[in-house]
Write an enzyme that holds these catalytic residues in place. Structure first.
Site, short mmCIF file in Angstrom:
data_model
loop_
_atom_site.label_atom_id
_atom_site.label_comp_id
_atom_site.label_asym_id
_atom_site.label_seq_id
_atom_site.Cartn_x
_atom_site.Cartn_y
_atom_site.Cartn_z
N CYS A 96 -1.13 6.14 10.21
CA CYS A 96 0.12 5.49 10.66
C CYS A 96 -0.18 4.11 11.21
O CYS A 96 -1.05 3.96 12.07
CB CYS A 96 0.76 6.30 11.77
SG CYS A 96 1.55 7.79 11.23
N CYS B 230 3.61 8.64 1.12
CA CYS B 230 4.11 7.71 2.12
C CYS B 230 4.39 6.39 1.42
O CYS B 230 3.47 5.76 0.90
CB CYS B 230 3.04 7.55 3.20
SG CYS B 230 3.48 6.39 4.49
N CYS C 56 1.01 -2.31 15.60
CA CYS C 56 1.05 -1.98 14.18
C CYS C 56 0.46 -3.09 13.31
O CYS C 56 0.82 -4.25 13.43
CB CYS C 56 2.51 -1.73 13.77
SG CYS C 56 2.72 -1.36 12.02
N CYS D 199 5.95 -4.89 15.87
CA CYS D 199 5.55 -3.93 16.91
C CYS D 199 4.09 -4.25 17.28
O CYS D 199 3.25 -4.47 16.39
CB CYS D 199 5.68 -2.50 16.42
SG CYS D 199 7.38 -2.04 16.03
N GLU E 232 0.84 -1.20 0.00
CA GLU E 232 0.00 0.00 0.00
C GLU E 232 0.88 1.25 0.00
O GLU E 232 2.00 1.23 0.51
CB GLU E 232 -0.92 0.00 1.22
CG GLU E 232 -1.97 -1.10 1.15
CD GLU E 232 -3.03 -1.01 2.23
OE1 GLU E 232 -4.20 -1.25 1.91
OE2 GLU E 232 -2.70 -0.71 3.40
N CYS F 96 6.29 -6.69 7.20
CA CYS F 96 7.37 -6.15 8.04
C CYS F 96 7.72 -7.21 9.08
O CYS F 96 6.84 -7.84 9.64
CB CYS F 96 6.90 -4.87 8.74
SG CYS F 96 8.19 -4.07 9.74
N1 SAH Z 1 9.32 0.73 10.39
C1 SAH Z 1 9.46 2.16 10.35
C2 SAH Z 1 8.53 2.79 9.35
C3 SAH Z 1 7.06 2.75 9.74
S1 SAH Z 1 6.56 4.38 9.98
C4 SAH Z 1 9.29 2.74 11.74
O1 SAH Z 1 8.97 1.96 12.64
O2 SAH Z 1 9.53 3.92 11.96
C5 SAH Z 1 5.01 4.19 10.64
C6 SAH Z 1 4.87 4.90 11.98
O3 SAH Z 1 3.57 4.62 12.48
C7 SAH Z 1 5.85 4.36 13.02
O4 SAH Z 1 6.26 5.38 13.87
C8 SAH Z 1 4.97 3.38 13.75
O5 SAH Z 1 5.46 3.06 15.00
C9 SAH Z 1 3.67 4.14 13.80
N2 SAH Z 1 2.52 3.27 14.09
C10 SAH Z 1 2.44 1.94 13.97
N3 SAH Z 1 1.23 1.50 14.36
C11 SAH Z 1 0.53 2.59 14.74
C12 SAH Z 1 -0.80 2.80 15.22
N4 SAH Z 1 -1.65 1.77 15.40
N5 SAH Z 1 -1.18 4.06 15.49
C13 SAH Z 1 -0.35 5.10 15.30
N6 SAH Z 1 0.91 4.98 14.83
C14 SAH Z 1 1.35 3.73 14.56
#
Ligand code: SAH
Length: 360
Positions: free
Chosen positions: A346, A112, A126, A123, A98, A119
């Protein structure tokens, strides 16, 4: 891409060097390379056939050797906010990713990009992390997400102005392709986006942050921190077992020192997990201890509905958290992700394999 066989490289996966060699092998002049690359990166064309200033025979030869794009649209969704758009894109081998367009009142068009299908970082909050890693993207597959949106914007006379590596995947786990794509994006003969408008976001792959600092590329770094202490961070980000909070902050400070760029810390706000005043104070103290507070910027991202059973803190709690940081001398901004109604916020990007359906 009618009739183009699988396995043929995308034109954006072919660097200038290789393109010149290809032209030579096909008895075509080398100066065409620049012309082809300019078309590929800037233009509104959607296939080689449309490049009318190239001889027809050359267009045919190109179409037989390369794909115009490494990504093809499967489905697009537009948010009710009237701006955010999300594309489900198909890769040549049938996997999906996406990519999100985030326009801002006609003043900017941020894209983006995803750097991996899925991935591996897992986390807890996520959606992409739930998928696991499908595979790394090639540099062309990253660049072609930007080209896709550029083709959408071109008829309106607009351009992609910013690129953030904040889609699916961990960019620093796919380092070479992510960097090679960034070089194409900032190359004046490629996409020509200002390096200051390109941001790579990482969950904290420390050795690669150091490597990135040595590249001499004035691009921005964003670091997903999400907690001020190892116990909390390990509970929500498995990577923290490898590189803890102090190591991530130290690497970020080295990046600032070496590149003279600011670092943005991202901090997803999870109710009862990382949103207390004490956490804000600890965060400010640690950031200050590792570098100058003035060099850091903190983006507070309210949790978007996703896995893990987390909750978003109340608006008052998040504002209070930001205030504690600001009082401690850290620039902190509360940012609501746009496009949540189409799961484009995000951490909401996710594709279910085989079904080509974005699940929400
Ligand atoms: N792997 C990289 C790139 C992903 S950026 C990183 O971790 O930075 C996407 C951003 O969205 C990251 O900061 C991630 O932690 C955040 N994110 C992930 N799940 C989320 C959620 N449910 N709500 C808000 N932000 C989230």
């Amino acid at each position: 891409m009618k009739g183009v066989a699988k396995g043929i490289p995308s034109i954006s996966d072919v660097d200038s060097h290789a393109l010149v060699a290809w032209l030579r092998a096909h008895a075509e002049p080398a100066y065409r390379a620049k012309q082809i690359r300019r078309h590929a990166m800037h233009g509104a064309a959607s296939e080689f056939e449309e490049l009318s200033d190239l001889p027809k025979t050359l267009r045919e030869k190109l179409a037989a050797s390369f794909r115009w794009s490494a990504v093809e649209l499967e489905r697009e969704e537009a948010s009710a906010d009237g701006e955010t758009r999300k594309a489900l894109l198909r890769l040549a081998d049938g996997h999906h990713i996406e990519s999100v367009l985030m326009p801002h009142h006609g003043a900017r068009n941020a894209v983006c990009v995803s750097t991996q299908a899925g991935c591996p970082m897992a986390c807890a909050f996520c959606a992409t992390g739930e998928m696991g890693l499908v595979r790394n993207l090639t540099a062309g597959e990253i660049v072609d997400q930007v080209r896709y949106w550029q083709r959408e914007l071109a008829p309106r006379g607009e351009r992609v102005s910013h690129v953030v590596y904040m889609g699916m995947g961990e960019p620093l786990n796919n380092y070479d392709a992510s960097l090679s794509a960034a070089r194409t994006l900032i190359d004046p003969n490629g996409f020509g986006i200002s390096p200051r408008r390109v941001t790579i976001s990482t969950c904290g792959v420390v050795p690669k942050i150091d490597e990135l600092a040595q590249e001499g590329l004035p691009i921005n770094l964003a670091v997903s921190l999400h907690a001020p202490d190892d116990r909390t961070r390990t509970a929500i980000m498995p990577i923290n077992r490898k590189w803890g909070v102090e190591e991530v902050l130290a690497a970020s400070a080295r990046y600032v020192k070496r590149t003279k760029r600011r670092v943005t810390f991202e901090y997803v706000m999870l109710a009862g997990v990382n949103d207390s005043d004490a956490a804000a104070r600890e965060l400010a103290e640690k950031i200050g201890r590792h570098g100058r507070k003035a060099d850091a910027h903190l983006n507070l991202i309210p949790y978007n509905p996703g896995p893990g059973g987390f909750r978003r803190p109340s608006a008052e709690r998040m504002e209070r958290f930001a205030k504690v940081l600001q009082d401690a001398g850290i620039a902190a901004t509360l940012r609501i992700s746009k496009g949540q109604d189409i799961a484009a916020g995000c951490g909401q990007l996710k594709v279910s394999e085989g079904k080509a359906a974005a699940t929400t």
